[in-house]
Design an enzyme around this catalytic site. Structure first.
Site, PDB file in Angstrom:
ATOM      1  N   LYS A   1      67.338  55.753  33.396  1.00  0.00           N
ATOM      2  CA  LYS A   1      67.364  55.235  32.014  1.00  0.00           C
ATOM      3  C   LYS A   1      65.959  55.198  31.441  1.00  0.00           C
ATOM      4  O   LYS A   1      65.011  54.845  32.147  1.00  0.00           O
ATOM      5  CB  LYS A   1      67.942  53.809  31.990  1.00  0.00           C
ATOM      6  CG  LYS A   1      69.397  53.720  32.411  1.00  0.00           C
ATOM      7  CD  LYS A   1      69.845  52.269  32.413  1.00  0.00           C
ATOM      8  CE  LYS A   1      71.264  52.132  32.957  1.00  0.00           C
ATOM      9  NZ  LYS A   1      71.618  50.720  33.193  1.00  0.00           N
TER      10      LYS A   1
ATOM     11  N   ARG B   1      81.757  44.670  34.949  1.00  0.00           N
ATOM     12  CA  ARG B   1      82.465  44.666  33.672  1.00  0.00           C
ATOM     13  C   ARG B   1      83.735  45.492  33.709  1.00  0.00           C
ATOM     14  O   ARG B   1      84.660  45.261  32.944  1.00  0.00           O
ATOM     15  CB  ARG B   1      81.565  45.215  32.562  1.00  0.00           C
ATOM     16  CG  ARG B   1      80.394  44.330  32.209  1.00  0.00           C
ATOM     17  CD  ARG B   1      79.366  45.073  31.426  1.00  0.00           C
ATOM     18  NE  ARG B   1      78.877  46.201  32.209  1.00  0.00           N
ATOM     19  CZ  ARG B   1      77.802  46.921  31.907  1.00  0.00           C
ATOM     20  NH1 ARG B   1      77.124  46.651  30.811  1.00  0.00           N
ATOM     21  NH2 ARG B   1      77.431  47.923  32.670  1.00  0.00           N
TER      22      ARG B   1
ATOM     23  N   HIS C   1      74.263  39.330  30.859  1.00  0.00           N
ATOM     24  CA  HIS C   1      73.389  39.127  32.016  1.00  0.00           C
ATOM     25  C   HIS C   1      73.180  37.626  32.264  1.00  0.00           C
ATOM     26  O   HIS C   1      73.248  37.156  33.403  1.00  0.00           O
ATOM     27  CB  HIS C   1      71.993  39.722  31.748  1.00  0.00           C
ATOM     28  CG  HIS C   1      71.931  41.208  31.640  1.00  0.00           C
ATOM     29  ND1 HIS C   1      71.274  41.851  30.615  1.00  0.00           N
ATOM     30  CD2 HIS C   1      72.413  42.186  32.445  1.00  0.00           C
ATOM     31  CE1 HIS C   1      71.348  43.152  30.792  1.00  0.00           C
ATOM     32  NE2 HIS C   1      72.041  43.386  31.888  1.00  0.00           N
TER      33      HIS C   1
ATOM     34  N   SER D   1      73.234  46.773  27.869  1.00  0.00           N
ATOM     35  CA  SER D   1      71.917  46.987  27.260  1.00  0.00           C
ATOM     36  C   SER D   1      71.860  48.357  26.586  1.00  0.00           C
ATOM     37  O   SER D   1      71.205  48.518  25.552  1.00  0.00           O
ATOM     38  CB  SER D   1      70.823  46.886  28.325  1.00  0.00           C
ATOM     39  OG  SER D   1      70.800  45.604  28.873  1.00  0.00           O
TER      40      SER D   1
HETATM   41  O1  PNS Z   1      70.789  47.180  35.246  1.00  0.00           O
HETATM   42  P1  PNS Z   1      70.786  48.436  36.050  1.00  0.00           P
HETATM   43  O2  PNS Z   1      70.118  49.559  35.278  1.00  0.00           O
HETATM   44  O3  PNS Z   1      72.134  48.800  36.581  1.00  0.00           O
HETATM   45  O4  PNS Z   1      69.835  48.108  37.316  1.00  0.00           O
HETATM   46  C1  PNS Z   1      69.721  49.038  38.357  1.00  0.00           C
HETATM   47  C2  PNS Z   1      68.726  48.569  39.409  1.00  0.00           C
HETATM   48  C3  PNS Z   1      67.309  48.482  38.858  1.00  0.00           C
HETATM   49  C4  PNS Z   1      69.137  47.225  39.953  1.00  0.00           C
HETATM   50  C5  PNS Z   1      68.838  49.650  40.512  1.00  0.00           C
HETATM   51  O5  PNS Z   1      68.540  50.894  39.965  1.00  0.00           O
HETATM   52  C6  PNS Z   1      67.942  49.368  41.706  1.00  0.00           C
HETATM   53  O6  PNS Z   1      68.280  48.568  42.552  1.00  0.00           O
HETATM   54  N1  PNS Z   1      66.784  50.052  41.746  1.00  0.00           N
HETATM   55  C7  PNS Z   1      65.811  49.869  42.795  1.00  0.00           C
HETATM   56  C8  PNS Z   1      65.696  51.128  43.668  1.00  0.00           C
HETATM   57  C9  PNS Z   1      66.684  51.069  44.804  1.00  0.00           C
HETATM   58  O7  PNS Z   1      66.724  50.130  45.593  1.00  0.00           O
HETATM   59  N2  PNS Z   1      67.520  52.113  44.887  1.00  0.00           N
HETATM   60  C10 PNS Z   1      68.561  52.244  45.884  1.00  0.00           C
HETATM   61  C11 PNS Z   1      69.824  51.576  45.409  1.00  0.00           C
HETATM   62  S1  PNS Z   1      71.128  51.706  46.588  1.00  0.00           S
END
Ligand code: PNS
Length: 162
Positions: free
Chosen positions: A41, A90, A17, A127
Site C-alpha cells: 500500500k 470485517r 480500528h 483506510s
Molecule cells: O492494516 P494492514 O495494512 O492490514 O497492516 C498490515 C501489517 C502492517 C500488519 C502487515 O503487513 C505486517 O504485519 N507487516 C510486517 C511485516 C511482516 O511481519 N510480514 C509477514 C506477515 S506474515
C-alpha cells in the site's frame, strides 16, 4: 502480564480500528498498537504521523501504547515480550488474508492471533476507502476522529497543490 499487539498500517486510523483496540484493551493487561508498513500500500501519512494521530486517539485508555515497528511483526512481538496478536475481521476476504498471516506468524514464532469481529457499524470502513473518499472530496467525518479528518483533508489539499 498478558500483553498483545494490535498491528496495522493505520493510514489513517478509523473508528473501526479504535473499536478493535478498545475491545482488545478489555481482554489484555497491555495493548501495544503496532504501526507498520504494508509494502503493498502507498502511504498518505508517514509512519510517524500515524503514530502521532493514534497516540492522540488512544489517550485515556489505560494499558494502551503506540509504537512504530519496522521489519517482521513477530520480531517486534519477541522483543516486546508480546504473547498475542489481535486483528479485527470485517469480512470473509479479511479472514482469508488474515488467516494466512496468522498461520505464518504462528509458524515463525509461536505467537498466536486472536480475531475480533469488526464492531457493528464499522464492517464496511477501511483506510483505503477513507483515503479514496477524501482524495475525491467526500466527507469522512463519520468514520475517523475529528482531528484525523482535518489532517486528512489538509494532506489532500497539500497533494493537490504540489
Ligand atoms: O492494516 P494492514 O495494512 O492490514 O497492516 C498490515 C501489517 C502492517 C500488519 C502487515 O503487513 C505486517 O504485519 N507487516 C510486517 C511485516 C511482516 O511481519 N510480514 C509477514 C506477515 S506474515
Amino acid at each position: 502480564m498478558r500483553r498483545a499487539a494490535c498491528p496495522g498500517s493505520f493510514d489513517p486510523v478509523t473508528h473501526g480500528h479504535l473499536d478493535v483496540i478498545e475491545r482488545a484493551a478489555n481482554l489484555f493487561d497491555e495493548v501495544v498498537v503496532a504501526v507498520g508498513n504494508n509494502m503493498s500500500k502507498s502511504g498518505l501519512f508517514t509512519p510517524a504521523e500515524r503514530v502521532e494521530m493514534l497516540t492522540h486517539a488512544c489517550v485515556g485508555w489505560p494499558g494502551v501504547s503506540v509504537s512504530l515497528f519496522d521489519g517482521l511483526l513477530v520480531d517486534f512481538c519477541r522483543e516486546g515480550d508480546i504473547g498475542a496478536i489481535v486483528k479485527g475481521l470485517r469480512s470473509a476476504a479479511d479472514f482469508d488474508h488474515e488467516l494466512q498471516m496468522a498461520h505464518m506468524n504462528q509458524y515463525l514464532s509461536g505467537v498466536d492471533t486472536v480475531f475480533l469481529p469488526a464492531g457493528r457499524g464499522w464492517s464496511y470502513v477501511s483506510s483505503t476507502l477513507i483515503r479514496e473518499i477524501a482524495a475525491l472530496g467526500g466527507d469522512i467525518a463519520d468514520f475517523v476522529p475529528r482531528a484525523v479528518a482535518e489532517r486528512t483533508a489538509e494532506r489532500v489539499r497539500e497533494q493537490r497543490s504540489a
